[in-house]
Design an enzyme around this catalytic site. Structure first.
Site, PDB file in Angstrom:
ATOM      1  N   GLY A 125       7.441 -14.927  20.709  1.00  0.00           N
ATOM      2  CA  GLY A 125       8.717 -15.331  20.118  1.00  0.00           C
ATOM      3  C   GLY A 125       9.856 -15.101  21.091  1.00  0.00           C
ATOM      4  N   PHE A 180      -4.689 -40.540  48.518  1.00  0.00           N
ATOM      5  CA  PHE A 180      -3.423 -39.917  48.944  1.00  0.00           C
ATOM      6  C   PHE A 180      -2.320 -40.942  49.154  1.00  0.00           C
ATOM      7  CE2 PHE A 180      -6.062 -36.238  49.891  1.00  0.00           C
ATOM      8  CZ  PHE A 180      -5.222 -35.211  49.488  1.00  0.00           C
ATOM      9  N   GLU A 186       0.016 -23.732  48.482  1.00  0.00           N
ATOM     10  CA  GLU A 186      -1.402 -23.790  48.889  1.00  0.00           C
ATOM     11  C   GLU A 186      -2.067 -25.079  48.401  1.00  0.00           C
ATOM     12  OE1 GLU A 186      -3.118 -21.630  50.641  1.00  0.00           O
ATOM     13  OE2 GLU A 186      -2.037 -19.726  50.541  1.00  0.00           O
TER      14      GLU A 186
HETATM   15  P1  TGC Z   1      -7.680 -35.199  56.192  1.00  0.00           P
HETATM   16  O1  TGC Z   1      -7.978 -36.517  56.839  1.00  0.00           O
HETATM   17  O2  TGC Z   1      -8.307 -34.871  54.893  1.00  0.00           O
HETATM   18  O3  TGC Z   1      -8.059 -34.033  57.207  1.00  0.00           O
HETATM   19  C1  TGC Z   1      -7.488 -33.931  58.495  1.00  0.00           C
HETATM   20  C2  TGC Z   1      -8.362 -32.969  59.293  1.00  0.00           C
HETATM   21  O4  TGC Z   1      -8.370 -31.689  58.667  1.00  0.00           O
HETATM   22  C3  TGC Z   1      -9.717 -31.346  58.275  1.00  0.00           C
HETATM   23  N1  TGC Z   1      -9.655 -30.732  56.944  1.00  0.00           N
HETATM   24  C4  TGC Z   1     -10.028 -29.477  56.692  1.00  0.00           C
HETATM   25  N2  TGC Z   1     -10.525 -28.525  57.482  1.00  0.00           N
HETATM   26  C5  TGC Z   1     -10.794 -27.335  56.924  1.00  0.00           C
HETATM   27  N3  TGC Z   1     -10.581 -27.090  55.625  1.00  0.00           N
HETATM   28  C6  TGC Z   1     -10.070 -27.999  54.785  1.00  0.00           C
HETATM   29  N4  TGC Z   1      -9.838 -27.716  53.523  1.00  0.00           N
HETATM   30  C7  TGC Z   1      -9.779 -29.273  55.312  1.00  0.00           C
HETATM   31  N5  TGC Z   1      -9.272 -30.409  54.805  1.00  0.00           N
HETATM   32  C8  TGC Z   1      -9.214 -31.290  55.792  1.00  0.00           C
HETATM   33  C9  TGC Z   1     -10.471 -32.644  58.223  1.00  0.00           C
HETATM   34  O5  TGC Z   1     -11.829 -32.448  58.427  1.00  0.00           O
HETATM   35  C10 TGC Z   1      -9.821 -33.405  59.348  1.00  0.00           C
HETATM   36  O6  TGC Z   1     -10.338 -32.924  60.562  1.00  0.00           O
HETATM   37  P2  TGC Z   1     -10.661 -33.944  61.787  1.00  0.00           P
HETATM   38  O7  TGC Z   1     -11.238 -33.060  62.829  1.00  0.00           O
HETATM   39  O8  TGC Z   1     -11.618 -34.940  61.203  1.00  0.00           O
HETATM   40  O9  TGC Z   1      -9.329 -34.551  62.135  1.00  0.00           O
HETATM   41  O10 TGC Z   1      -6.127 -35.042  56.104  1.00  0.00           O
HETATM   42  P3  TGC Z   1      -5.037 -35.838  55.310  1.00  0.00           P
HETATM   43  O11 TGC Z   1      -3.988 -36.227  56.282  1.00  0.00           O
HETATM   44  O12 TGC Z   1      -5.660 -36.867  54.405  1.00  0.00           O
HETATM   45  O13 TGC Z   1      -4.344 -34.670  54.447  1.00  0.00           O
HETATM   46  C11 TGC Z   1      -4.823 -34.151  53.355  1.00  0.00           C
HETATM   47  C12 TGC Z   1      -4.587 -32.617  53.336  1.00  0.00           C
HETATM   48  C13 TGC Z   1      -5.923 -31.964  53.399  1.00  0.00           C
HETATM   49  C14 TGC Z   1      -3.750 -32.169  54.522  1.00  0.00           C
HETATM   50  C15 TGC Z   1      -3.869 -32.284  52.073  1.00  0.00           C
HETATM   51  O14 TGC Z   1      -4.782 -32.556  51.087  1.00  0.00           O
HETATM   52  C16 TGC Z   1      -3.488 -30.861  51.883  1.00  0.00           C
HETATM   53  O15 TGC Z   1      -4.289 -29.938  51.767  1.00  0.00           O
HETATM   54  N6  TGC Z   1      -2.173 -30.674  51.699  1.00  0.00           N
HETATM   55  C17 TGC Z   1      -1.669 -29.436  51.206  1.00  0.00           C
HETATM   56  C18 TGC Z   1      -0.927 -28.660  52.246  1.00  0.00           C
HETATM   57  C19 TGC Z   1      -0.915 -27.231  51.881  1.00  0.00           C
HETATM   58  O16 TGC Z   1      -1.746 -26.721  51.139  1.00  0.00           O
HETATM   59  N7  TGC Z   1       0.032 -26.480  52.418  1.00  0.00           N
HETATM   60  C20 TGC Z   1       0.056 -25.072  52.177  1.00  0.00           C
HETATM   61  C21 TGC Z   1       1.030 -24.385  53.082  1.00  0.00           C
HETATM   62  S1  TGC Z   1       0.793 -22.629  53.189  1.00  0.00           S
HETATM   63  C22 TGC Z   1       1.245 -22.040  51.688  1.00  0.00           C
HETATM   64  O17 TGC Z   1       1.547 -22.708  50.764  1.00  0.00           O
HETATM   65  C23 TGC Z   1       1.213 -20.575  51.581  1.00  0.00           C
HETATM   66  S2  TGC Z   1       1.737 -19.939  50.088  1.00  0.00           S
HETATM   67  C24 TGC Z   1       1.118 -18.417  50.360  1.00  0.00           C
HETATM   68  C25 TGC Z   1       1.383 -17.409  49.361  1.00  0.00           C
HETATM   69  O18 TGC Z   1       2.549 -16.967  49.225  1.00  0.00           O
HETATM   70  O19 TGC Z   1       0.365 -16.964  48.735  1.00  0.00           O
HETATM   71  P1  FAD Z   2       6.010 -32.378  48.253  1.00  0.00           P
HETATM   72  O1  FAD Z   2       4.906 -32.534  49.217  1.00  0.00           O
HETATM   73  O2  FAD Z   2       7.325 -32.979  48.583  1.00  0.00           O
HETATM   74  O3  FAD Z   2       5.528 -32.917  46.841  1.00  0.00           O
HETATM   75  C1  FAD Z   2       6.444 -33.286  45.788  1.00  0.00           C
HETATM   76  C2  FAD Z   2       5.617 -33.765  44.601  1.00  0.00           C
HETATM   77  O4  FAD Z   2       4.883 -34.950  44.979  1.00  0.00           O
HETATM   78  C3  FAD Z   2       4.554 -32.764  44.147  1.00  0.00           C
HETATM   79  O5  FAD Z   2       4.429 -32.814  42.750  1.00  0.00           O
HETATM   80  C4  FAD Z   2       3.282 -33.275  44.816  1.00  0.00           C
HETATM   81  O6  FAD Z   2       2.100 -32.884  44.113  1.00  0.00           O
HETATM   82  C5  FAD Z   2       3.509 -34.769  44.718  1.00  0.00           C
HETATM   83  N1  FAD Z   2       2.734 -35.507  45.745  1.00  0.00           N
HETATM   84  C6  FAD Z   2       2.790 -35.351  47.093  1.00  0.00           C
HETATM   85  N2  FAD Z   2       1.939 -36.206  47.690  1.00  0.00           N
HETATM   86  C7  FAD Z   2       1.333 -36.901  46.687  1.00  0.00           C
HETATM   87  C8  FAD Z   2       0.359 -37.926  46.649  1.00  0.00           C
HETATM   88  N3  FAD Z   2      -0.188 -38.411  47.777  1.00  0.00           N
HETATM   89  N4  FAD Z   2      -0.001 -38.416  45.436  1.00  0.00           N
HETATM   90  C9  FAD Z   2       0.505 -37.913  44.293  1.00  0.00           C
HETATM   91  N5  FAD Z   2       1.429 -36.938  44.266  1.00  0.00           N
HETATM   92  C10 FAD Z   2       1.837 -36.435  45.447  1.00  0.00           C
HETATM   93  N6  FAD Z   2       4.306 -22.934  53.014  1.00  0.00           N
HETATM   94  C11 FAD Z   2       3.913 -22.348  54.175  1.00  0.00           C
HETATM   95  O7  FAD Z   2       3.619 -23.023  55.161  1.00  0.00           O
HETATM   96  N7  FAD Z   2       3.828 -20.981  54.264  1.00  0.00           N
HETATM   97  C12 FAD Z   2       4.136 -20.178  53.230  1.00  0.00           C
HETATM   98  O8  FAD Z   2       4.025 -18.949  53.362  1.00  0.00           O
HETATM   99  C13 FAD Z   2       4.576 -20.764  52.016  1.00  0.00           C
HETATM  100  N8  FAD Z   2       4.969 -19.972  50.976  1.00  0.00           N
HETATM  101  C14 FAD Z   2       5.506 -20.558  49.866  1.00  0.00           C
HETATM  102  C15 FAD Z   2       6.078 -19.732  48.875  1.00  0.00           C
HETATM  103  C16 FAD Z   2       6.666 -20.314  47.756  1.00  0.00           C
HETATM  104  C17 FAD Z   2       7.315 -19.428  46.730  1.00  0.00           C
HETATM  105  C18 FAD Z   2       6.659 -21.709  47.584  1.00  0.00           C
HETATM  106  C19 FAD Z   2       7.258 -22.326  46.355  1.00  0.00           C
HETATM  107  C20 FAD Z   2       6.126 -22.514  48.558  1.00  0.00           C
HETATM  108  C21 FAD Z   2       5.562 -21.960  49.720  1.00  0.00           C
HETATM  109  N9  FAD Z   2       5.070 -22.751  50.765  1.00  0.00           N
HETATM  110  C22 FAD Z   2       4.644 -22.178  51.942  1.00  0.00           C
HETATM  111  C23 FAD Z   2       5.234 -24.201  50.705  1.00  0.00           C
HETATM  112  C24 FAD Z   2       4.192 -24.908  49.845  1.00  0.00           C
HETATM  113  O9  FAD Z   2       2.947 -24.917  50.459  1.00  0.00           O
HETATM  114  C25 FAD Z   2       4.699 -26.340  49.601  1.00  0.00           C
HETATM  115  O10 FAD Z   2       5.802 -26.233  48.735  1.00  0.00           O
HETATM  116  C26 FAD Z   2       3.631 -27.219  49.002  1.00  0.00           C
HETATM  117  O11 FAD Z   2       2.617 -27.492  49.955  1.00  0.00           O
HETATM  118  C27 FAD Z   2       4.190 -28.560  48.482  1.00  0.00           C
HETATM  119  O12 FAD Z   2       5.033 -29.154  49.407  1.00  0.00           O
HETATM  120  P2  FAD Z   2       6.505 -29.666  48.977  1.00  0.00           P
HETATM  121  O13 FAD Z   2       7.184 -28.570  48.260  1.00  0.00           O
HETATM  122  O14 FAD Z   2       7.142 -30.223  50.182  1.00  0.00           O
HETATM  123  O15 FAD Z   2       6.230 -30.819  47.926  1.00  0.00           O
END
Ligand code: TGC
Ligand code: FAD
Length: 398
Positions: free
Chosen positions: A354, A398, A378
């Site tokens: 609530g 994507f 992530e």
């Molecule tokens: P795509 O064509 O799928 O892949 C490009 C290359 O990357 C390889 N790959 C991977 N390798 C290892 N692990 C994985 N999970 C992988 N996924 C893809 C793939 O094999 C390829 O390699 P190569 O050698 O063939 O070139 O890439 P794409 O351009 O279609 O992109 C898709 C992708 C995977 C980048 C996207 O799906 C994605 O994961 N976006 C999310 C980005 C993200 O998670 N950012 C996080 C930032 S860090 C953060 O948020 C920390 S918060 C921490 C906290 O406070 O806890």
């Molecule tokens: P965008 O990529 O701009 O996405 C906007 C919206 O569009 C989302 O709803 C997304 O799902 C959607 N979207 C994007 N692409 C597509 C698609 N192809 N089809 C359909 N929908 C789509 N990053 C680091 O590198 N290091 C860190 O330590 C880290 N810490 C973080 C801590 C916090 C508190 C937060 C909030 C974020 C952090 N991040 C970090 C960043 C985080 O990884 C990004 O915010 C996240 O990857 C999403 O990127 P963006 O915010 O630019 O959203």
């Protein structure tokens, strides 16, 4: 004659999960030690630290002593626990606060892991023991103002100049950056080609390296978040991670952290469930505890079912990881599903409390707000849907 109502045995979440059958004595000991520490040193202050945007840096040496920094890495003074022990630790940390679990995820999975996996022997020896001890705090710079879900679109560049690299660009939303002694920074080295992405270790104090704090977050307020600004920031070739090439470098780190998150959010969900169960057993409406009401029970059942499903799946996946057969698709499935479960659980909990559900005195609204970040970072929920969709159909959505 009036029928007397029998009181029924109350079944715990651990009973529902069958947890004791799924974990070893060592894993239980690790979990219990961390649980006791947090009950004493973190949970009583969690609301205040959230409200005042405080990350308690002074606790880092004690957190390190628990063996949770680089917990599943071996050698170089790292704790060397198994994957399920690591996951259970994340669960306890996030029971306290997602911001605390974030700190540990970033330090271990996003910063120590790449040095351990992709670093030179000299880099491992120099950094890993100090990071495991919490003497060096690190951050992971991948996301940029114009490249979040699509890190291949990053604009940060590293240009070779003699024995050095010169870095220019900006990272944002970087956990731990304002207080980090070391940053793992990802940059393109050849034009706009994502295959040219390389990882660099940038040390605090390097000219051209700034980390302004990002304030006014309404989520993860006890986690320090900032930018990384690189202006002609010169680092030696010895600070490049020699084994990392292309997007595979940062994404392999994300696999580790996402796995930890899938465990961690169960902790946040459990905190919400525990609070709500106690609250609804206590709170009287229409002359009886609200826990007696069928609609309230339905929500509690859905919360408990979600937590049970999430725990069983992720522990199973943890065992696959221990055998070295966990794939990125498994990780996407369990990050996506468990975070959604936790957020739904927190929202239900908020409703069942609530008006008290929106008050910081109860942990529910804090967890709910924190989980909004976990849903996005992530890899957003949608990104993991597309990774799984592509794996299931072979078609790139994507
Ligand atoms: P795509 O064509 O799928 O892949 C490009 C290359 O990357 C390889 N790959 C991977 N390798 C290892 N692990 C994985 N999970 C992988 N996924 C893809 C793939 O094999 C390829 O390699 P190569 O050698 O063939 O070139 O890439 P794409 O351009 O279609 O992109 C898709 C992708 C995977 C980048 C996207 O799906 C994605 O994961 N976006 C999310 C980005 C993200 O998670 N950012 C996080 C930032 S860090 C953060 O948020 C920390 S918060 C921490 C906290 O406070 O806890
Ligand atoms: P965008 O990529 O701009 O996405 C906007 C919206 O569009 C989302 O709803 C997304 O799902 C959607 N979207 C994007 N692409 C597509 C698609 N192809 N089809 C359909 N929908 C789509 N990053 C680091 O590198 N290091 C860190 O330590 C880290 N810490 C973080 C801590 C916090 C508190 C937060 C909030 C974020 C952090 N991040 C970090 C960043 C985080 O990884 C990004 O915010 C996240 O990857 C999403 O990127 P963006 O915010 O630019 O959203």
């Amino acid at each position: 004659m009036r029928k007397t109502r029998r009181r029924h045995r109350v079944v715990s979440l651990d009973d529902l999960i069958g947890l004791e059958e799924l974990i070893t004595d060592e894993e239980r000991r690790v979990r219990d030690t961390i649980r006791r520490f947090l009950a004493d040193k973190y949970i009583p202050y969690a609301d205040e630290w959230f409200e005042k945007e405080i990350f308690p840096r002074e606790l880092v040496p004690e957190i390190a002593e628990l063996g949770v920094l680089g917990m599943n890495l071996k050698g170089y003074d790292c704790p060397g626990f198994g994957e399920v022990a690591y996951g259970l630790a994340m669960m306890e940390l996030e029971y306290a606060d997602s911001g605390l679990r974030s700190f540990v995820s970033v330090q271990g999975s996003l910063c120590m892991y790449p040095i351990h996996r992709w670093g030179s022997e000299e880099q491992r020896q120099r950094w890993l023991p100090k990071m495991a001890a919490g003497e060096v705090v690190a951050c992971f710079g991948l996301t940029e103002p114009d490249a979040g879900s699509d890190p291949g679109a990053m604009k940060t560049r590293a240009v070779r100049d003699g024995d050095d690299w010169v870095l220019n660009g900006a990272k944002m939303w970087i956990t731990n950056s304002p207080q980090a002694d070391l940053a793992v920074v990802w940059a393109k080295t050849e034009g706009n080609d994502p295959r040219s992405i390389r990882g660099f270790l940038v040390e605090r104090g390097t000219p051209g390296f700034e980390t302004p704090t990002m304030r006014r977050k309404m989520s993860l307020r006890a986690s320090d978040t900032g930018e990384i600004v690189l202006s002609d920031c010169r680092v030696p070739e010895a600070n490049r991670l020699p084994g990392a090439a292309g997007l595979d470098g940062p994404l392999s780190c994300l696999n580790q952290a996402r796995f930890g998150i899938a465990f961690g959010v169960i902790g946040a969900a459990r905190a919400c469930y525990d609070t709500t169960l106690a609250y609804t057993q206590d709170r009287i409406a229409f002359g009886v505890p609200v826990a007696k009401k069928q609609l309230v029970q339905q929500r509690l059942v859905e919360m408990a079912t979600g937590i049970t499903r999430a725990a069983v799946t992720v522990i199973h996946y943890g065992r696959l990881k221990e055998k070295g057969i966990l794939t990125p698709w498994h990780v996407s499935l369990v990050k996506r599903d468990n975070v959604e479960m936790a957020l739904e659980t927190a929202r239900s909990a908020r409703a069942l409390l609530g008006a008290n559900g929106i008050h910081i005195e109860y942990p529910v609204i804090r967890h709910m707000l924190n989980l909004e970040s976990v849903y996005t970072y992530e890899g957003t929920h949608e990104v993991h849907t597309l990774i799984l969709g592509r794996a299931l159909t072979g078609e790139d959505g994507f």
